[in-house]
Design an enzyme around this catalytic site. Structure first.
Site, PDB file in Angstrom:
ATOM      1  N   ASP A   1       0.851  -1.182   0.000  1.00  0.00           N
ATOM      2  CA  ASP A   1       0.000   0.000   0.000  1.00  0.00           C
ATOM      3  C   ASP A   1       0.892   1.238   0.000  1.00  0.00           C
ATOM      4  O   ASP A   1       1.994   1.217   0.550  1.00  0.00           O
ATOM      5  CB  ASP A   1      -0.874   0.027   1.256  1.00  0.00           C
ATOM      6  CG  ASP A   1      -1.641  -1.280   1.441  1.00  0.00           C
ATOM      7  OD1 ASP A   1      -2.242  -1.738   0.460  1.00  0.00           O
ATOM      8  OD2 ASP A   1      -1.619  -1.825   2.561  1.00  0.00           O
TER       9      ASP A   1
ATOM     10  N   ASP B   1      -1.653  -2.628  -4.737  1.00  0.00           N
ATOM     11  CA  ASP B   1      -2.495  -3.008  -3.606  1.00  0.00           C
ATOM     12  C   ASP B   1      -3.312  -1.769  -3.220  1.00  0.00           C
ATOM     13  O   ASP B   1      -3.894  -1.145  -4.103  1.00  0.00           O
ATOM     14  CB  ASP B   1      -1.619  -3.569  -2.477  1.00  0.00           C
ATOM     15  CG  ASP B   1      -2.434  -4.337  -1.442  1.00  0.00           C
ATOM     16  OD1 ASP B   1      -3.591  -4.656  -1.717  1.00  0.00           O
ATOM     17  OD2 ASP B   1      -1.912  -4.602  -0.346  1.00  0.00           O
TER      18      ASP B   1
ATOM     19  N   ASP C   1      -4.420   1.783   3.693  1.00  0.00           N
ATOM     20  CA  ASP C   1      -5.126   0.760   4.446  1.00  0.00           C
ATOM     21  C   ASP C   1      -4.949   1.007   5.942  1.00  0.00           C
ATOM     22  O   ASP C   1      -3.872   1.413   6.390  1.00  0.00           O
ATOM     23  CB  ASP C   1      -4.645  -0.642   4.072  1.00  0.00           C
ATOM     24  CG  ASP C   1      -5.206  -1.103   2.719  1.00  0.00           C
ATOM     25  OD1 ASP C   1      -5.961  -0.326   2.093  1.00  0.00           O
ATOM     26  OD2 ASP C   1      -4.904  -2.237   2.311  1.00  0.00           O
TER      27      ASP C   1
ATOM     28  N   ARG D   1     -13.870   0.479  -2.736  1.00  0.00           N
ATOM     29  CA  ARG D   1     -13.285   0.647  -1.397  1.00  0.00           C
ATOM     30  C   ARG D   1     -12.913   2.098  -1.085  1.00  0.00           C
ATOM     31  O   ARG D   1     -11.732   2.431  -0.971  1.00  0.00           O
ATOM     32  CB  ARG D   1     -12.051  -0.233  -1.214  1.00  0.00           C
ATOM     33  CG  ARG D   1     -12.300  -1.707  -1.435  1.00  0.00           C
ATOM     34  CD  ARG D   1     -11.031  -2.518  -1.131  1.00  0.00           C
ATOM     35  NE  ARG D   1     -11.252  -3.940  -1.415  1.00  0.00           N
ATOM     36  CZ  ARG D   1     -10.299  -4.870  -1.367  1.00  0.00           C
ATOM     37  NH1 ARG D   1      -9.061  -4.524  -1.062  1.00  0.00           N
ATOM     38  NH2 ARG D   1     -10.564  -6.133  -1.628  1.00  0.00           N
TER      39      ARG D   1
HETATM   40 CA    CA Z   1       1.440  -3.525  -5.219  1.00  0.00          CA
HETATM   41 CA    CA Z   2      -3.198  -3.681   1.660  1.00  0.00          CA
END
Ligand code: CA
Ligand code: CA
Length: 438
Positions: A218, A257, A261, A316
């Site tokens: 992330d 990703d 997060d 998300r």
């Molecule tokens: Ca990645």
């Molecule tokens: Ca993640």
């Protein structure tokens, strides 16, 4: 075949990596465009969940020996590591490449992506066994070792009592993964994060019926930390959108990703005036339904999102599990490939109020909320394409079999100023994102 080249950016040499130089500039004057003292600003009282309890001050109390100005990834990591948890301010000047010279530079001897594709092709390997049991000298073992090299290079751990702030209009990181892990009291402001690209995604034949390439990293992760203020940052895939990624085994070779997060019992986070754009899986608040994760997350994951711009994302924004998330005065601008904005996950208690949504023709307002688990939601005074819209009612009308219950069971108290939802697109459009602090 070699590892697919994933970055056009090239650093001339890594030779300087071991000769760390800290630029200590506690007396440096503020730069043009940045108000003197921005680096010592603290989260205002009452401004979201990060204001809870002791509040969030980051490195505001730093003495002169703990104020750093950095222009390289090596200097940044050295500054992070210096001085333990003494309050510190790290000023980032310009855009710093955090992704190394190339993907090949992380590969261990013997790693060969062509051999990887040959061994694990569904026609030969099948679709019922993961690669986790593969030995160290297998293509998967060599991938794991190569990935570990990248992991160590692009991750940077932020200690407690730290402010990281971009100087002026063009500060940020390409390919960095900021780890705010197990610490208290961190501020990250005025920085543009171009998403890291995982050089070594792992093939999982058992992930869905068709298999999937899964990647790590992330741009920033808040992992078990408390009192974190992310303000006026920009998170983007930038020059490497998913549309540029190749396909192998008929599946996209996913190298991204999350953008931000917030996981593993993290608590008291405020994300304000950020831009989250051009990305697929954007923000997780809680990353698993498992019993072990529930034991850590339950009662935590309290996060406020206000005055952020969520632009051209797939899903998300955020997807919530367990937490009490307050999302108000944000502007969501959907693009092609839009899936949903808010994911309603296990034991979540989302409050979404006074937000504005701009949807293209063909996108349905009922898609703004996505029900993953039975969990209550508060949604009020939200506007979709300029019209006041009951997000829960329109969801329940448009999505048969996914009935959401109204009433999250708590009322946010930590808000400073609530703007009229119809003013939000203009406010956020002019003031959100990196390069605008001060
Ligand atoms: Ca990645
Ligand atoms: Ca993640």
């Amino acid at each position: 075949m070699r590892t697919p080249k994933c970055h056009g950016r090239v650093i001339a040499t890594l030779v300087g990596c071991t000769a760390l130089v800290l630029a200590v500039t506690g007396t440096a004057p503020a730069q043009a465009g940045q108000r003197a003292g921005a680096e010592r600003q603290v989260l205002p009282a009452g401004d979201g969940w990060a204001a809870y309890g002791a509040g969030t001050t980051g490195g505001a109390a730093a003495d002169r020996s703990h104020v750093y100005t950095v222009t390289t990834w090596e200097q940044f990591k050295a500054a992070l590591a210096d001085g333990g948890s003494a309050p510190k301010i790290i000023r980032v000047r310009g855009t710093i490449d955090a992704d190394g010279p190339s993907c090949d530079s992380f590969a261990v001897p013997g790693y060969d992506f062509g051999a990887y594709l040959a061994k694990y092709a569904p026609e030969s390997w099948g679709r019922t066994t993961t690669l986790d049991g593969e030995p160290a000298d297998s293509p998967e073992g060599l991938r794991r070792a190569s990935a570990a090299n990248q992991d160590a290079y692009i991750k940077a751990e932020v200690p407690a009592n730290t402010t990281v702030i971009g100087v002026g209009k063009d500060a940020g990181f390409n390919g960095a993964s900021l780890q705010i892990k197990g610490v208290d009291n961190v501020i990250v402001r005025n920085l543009r994060f171009e998403s890291p690209l995982d050089c070594f995604p792992q093939w999982d034949p058992t992930d869905t019926a068709d298999g999937n390439w899964n990647s790590e990293y992330d741009s920033a992760v808040v992992y078990g930390s408390t009192h974190v203020w992310m303000d006026h940052d920009t998170f983007t895939d930038g020059d490497h959108p998913d549309s540029t990624l190749p396909y192998y085994f008929g599946r996209i070779y996913e190298q991204h990703d999350g953008e931000l997060d917030i996981v593993k019992g993290a608590d008291y986070v405020t994300a304000s005036w950020n831009v989250f754009e051009d990305h697929d899986k954007t923000i997780l608040v809680g990353n698993s339904d498992s019993a072990a994760t529930a034991a850590v997350d339950r009662g935590h994951l309290k996060v406020t999102f206000h005055h952020n711009l969520f632009r051209n994302l797939v899903e998300r924004a955020p997807r919530v599990r367990f937490g009490q998330v307050d999302s108000y005065n944000n502007h969501f601008v959907a693009g092609d490939g839009y899936s949903y904005s808010y994911g309603i996950g296990m034991e979540s208690q989302l409050v979404a109020e006074h937000n504005a949504f701009t949807l293209p023709a063909g996108a349905k307002a009922g898609s703004i909320l996505k029900k993953w688990k039975e969990a209550p939601v508060t949604a009020a005074d939200n506007y979709v394409n300029g019209r006041r819209t009951d997000l829960i009612a329109v969801h329940n009308a448009e999505v048969p079999g996914e009935t959401l219950q109204s009433g999250a069971g708590w009322t946010p108290a930590l808000r400073t100023r609530v703007d009229p939802a119809r003013a939000v697109p203009g406010l956020v459009g002019h003031r959100a994102g990196a390069g605008r602090v001060g």
